[in-house]
Design a protein around this motif. Sequence first.
Motif, mmCIF file in Angstrom:
data_model
loop_
_atom_site.group_PDB
_atom_site.id
_atom_site.type_symbol
_atom_site.label_atom_id
_atom_site.label_comp_id
_atom_site.label_asym_id
_atom_site.label_seq_id
_atom_site.Cartn_x
_atom_site.Cartn_y
_atom_site.Cartn_z
ATOM 1 N N THR A 37 83.865 -56.427 52.112
ATOM 2 C CA THR A 37 85.065 -55.894 51.461
ATOM 3 C C THR A 37 85.460 -54.526 52.007
ATOM 4 N N GLY A 38 84.502 -53.771 52.542
ATOM 5 C CA GLY A 38 84.797 -52.405 52.956
ATOM 6 C C GLY A 38 84.817 -51.471 51.753
ATOM 7 N N SER A 39 85.139 -50.202 52.018
ATOM 8 C CA SER A 39 85.029 -49.183 50.976
ATOM 9 C C SER A 39 86.271 -49.135 50.089
ATOM 10 N N GLY A 40 86.084 -48.589 48.870
ATOM 11 C CA GLY A 40 87.191 -48.410 47.935
ATOM 12 C C GLY A 40 87.676 -49.715 47.334
ATOM 13 N N LEU A 41 88.926 -49.690 46.861
ATOM 14 C CA LEU A 41 89.624 -50.883 46.362
ATOM 15 C C LEU A 41 88.853 -51.635 45.262
ATOM 16 N N PRO A 42 88.666 -51.023 44.096
ATOM 17 C CA PRO A 42 87.922 -51.685 43.016
ATOM 18 C C PRO A 42 88.446 -53.065 42.665
ATOM 19 N N GLY A 43 89.766 -53.246 42.719
ATOM 20 C CA GLY A 43 90.326 -54.556 42.400
ATOM 21 C C GLY A 43 89.839 -55.627 43.352
ATOM 22 N N LEU A 44 89.823 -55.314 44.643
ATOM 23 C CA LEU A 44 89.314 -56.264 45.636
ATOM 24 C C LEU A 44 87.825 -56.510 45.440
ATOM 25 N N GLN A 45 87.087 -55.483 45.081
ATOM 26 C CA GLN A 45 85.647 -55.650 44.859
ATOM 27 C C GLN A 45 85.386 -56.644 43.733
ATOM 28 N N TRP A 46 86.099 -56.470 42.611
ATOM 29 C CA TRP A 46 85.876 -57.374 41.473
ATOM 30 C C TRP A 46 86.371 -58.784 41.763
ATOM 31 N N ASP A 47 87.492 -58.890 42.487
ATOM 32 C CA ASP A 47 87.977 -60.216 42.869
ATOM 33 C C ASP A 47 86.939 -60.923 43.745
ATOM 34 N N SER A 48 86.312 -60.167 44.656
ATOM 35 C CA SER A 48 85.305 -60.750 45.555
ATOM 36 C C SER A 48 84.051 -61.145 44.791
ATOM 37 N N ILE A 49 83.637 -60.312 43.852
ATOM 38 C CA ILE A 49 82.461 -60.640 43.029
ATOM 39 C C ILE A 49 82.698 -61.940 42.269
ATOM 40 N N GLN A 50 83.897 -62.054 41.703
ATOM 41 C CA GLN A 50 84.205 -63.244 40.903
ATOM 42 C C GLN A 50 84.372 -64.484 41.780
ATOM 43 N N ARG A 51 84.937 -64.328 42.970
ATOM 44 C CA ARG A 51 85.141 -65.466 43.877
ATOM 45 C C ARG A 51 83.833 -65.982 44.465
ATOM 46 N N PHE A 52 82.992 -65.034 44.935
ATOM 47 C CA PHE A 52 81.843 -65.423 45.759
ATOM 48 C C PHE A 52 80.496 -65.294 45.036
ATOM 49 N N LYS A 53 80.545 -64.871 43.772
ATOM 50 C CA LYS A 53 79.330 -64.753 42.960
ATOM 51 C C LYS A 53 78.285 -63.853 43.643
#
Length: 424
Positions: free
Chosen positions: A153-169
């Motif tokens: 995901t790279g640094s920052g972007l909390p929204g992308l981080q949570w979307d990635s956590i939810q998508r990829f477990k």
Amino acid sequence: MKDFLSPELSNQQQWQLVKQHLEYASRKSPFYQRLFKAKNIQVSTIKTEADFRRIPITTKEHLQRQNLDFLAVDYTEIIDHVTTSGTLGNPVNFMLNEADLQRLTYNEYESFMIAGVTKNDVVQITTTLDRRFMAGMAYYLGLRKLGAGIVRTGSGLPGLQWDSIQRFKSKYLVAVPSFLLKLIDFAQQNAIDYRSSSVKGVICIGESLLNEKLEDSALRKRIKDLWDVELFSTYASTEMATAFTECELHKGNHILPNLIYTEILDENGNPVENGEAGELVVTPLQVESMPLIRYATGDMVMRIEEKCICGRTSGRIGPVLGRKKQMLKIKGTSLYPQHIQEAMNTLGISDYIIEAKNDEFGNDQVCIKISEGIGLNLVQVQNKLRDQLQIKLEIQQLSASILLQKKFPKESRKPVIFHDLRSI
């Protein structure tokens, strides 16, 4: 992939690697060839640790001023060009050939293994893999060797981080600890049930999670109070190309003796005793492109020699207590910026920077600058800090926008909390 010895080495086996490293540098490195000749050092006569300490310390200034003289392979062999972070000055060029990339891969593979990551896990890397940053690439290479799933995901972007956590477990994150507070804040504001997420652990970089007593730091406690995930501290630098990692017992960072020879030295250059603090001096082993010998990191750490209950026999280091050059002396009290940061974390304050200057007599002056937007009583903060640090520090407020610019300068890969404006 190059075959590296197991990290569980005897002292004799490690010493053989040290001697091989010295012989290689004496043959291949222009810098060390000149140094050994000038100091009349014959590598064949170095048989003990006392002999080894006759070799002069290598500093970051040497790397900056004589950079290409450290190159021990043909320039055309270099595959990856990176730089140091530049925390204490201009970034330093560092270069790796294929063998060094394989060594870096193995290093992070072992580091993730110490933290308990397996090939069945999904790991989300929330640090940059670009901007000449060695560590981001190292995490990726180590996880590939381990066979784990990777989310970049790279640094920052909390929204992308949570979307990635939810998508990829994602089960593990690689992250700066203070960034986890931003993830938590974003989750709370956006009705994300972060406590029930797939994340079970975080491989933490850039900030200490233990204090001088080898107890949980205020930052670790603060995160754990909000989010019950396991936090693993790591410590590394570009020059070392080697990670020191916490095991599940969280009582210091394990050394990989097959990859690095460590010394922790007092002001006179002598080894400190077990449990004492000194400057970490390292000799990264099995490096081809830019071998270093007795490189002074500038970091003050604690020596931990007793065997860890986890079963690993190698030594450990305690948390980074501070940078040697950043030590502050205020009204007779010596401390490091990390002590102030620990106190601020205890108070739950994140939006601040620390500035150090000289007064008219050349004495150290420290001012903590806090964001105007968080509505704190400065006198109360000052009194609470005085209770913890035993000194009274100046506190000022700064607009949130200016504070953000100072804390996250465009050219920096990580937050800059301590600004040293002294003429040292």
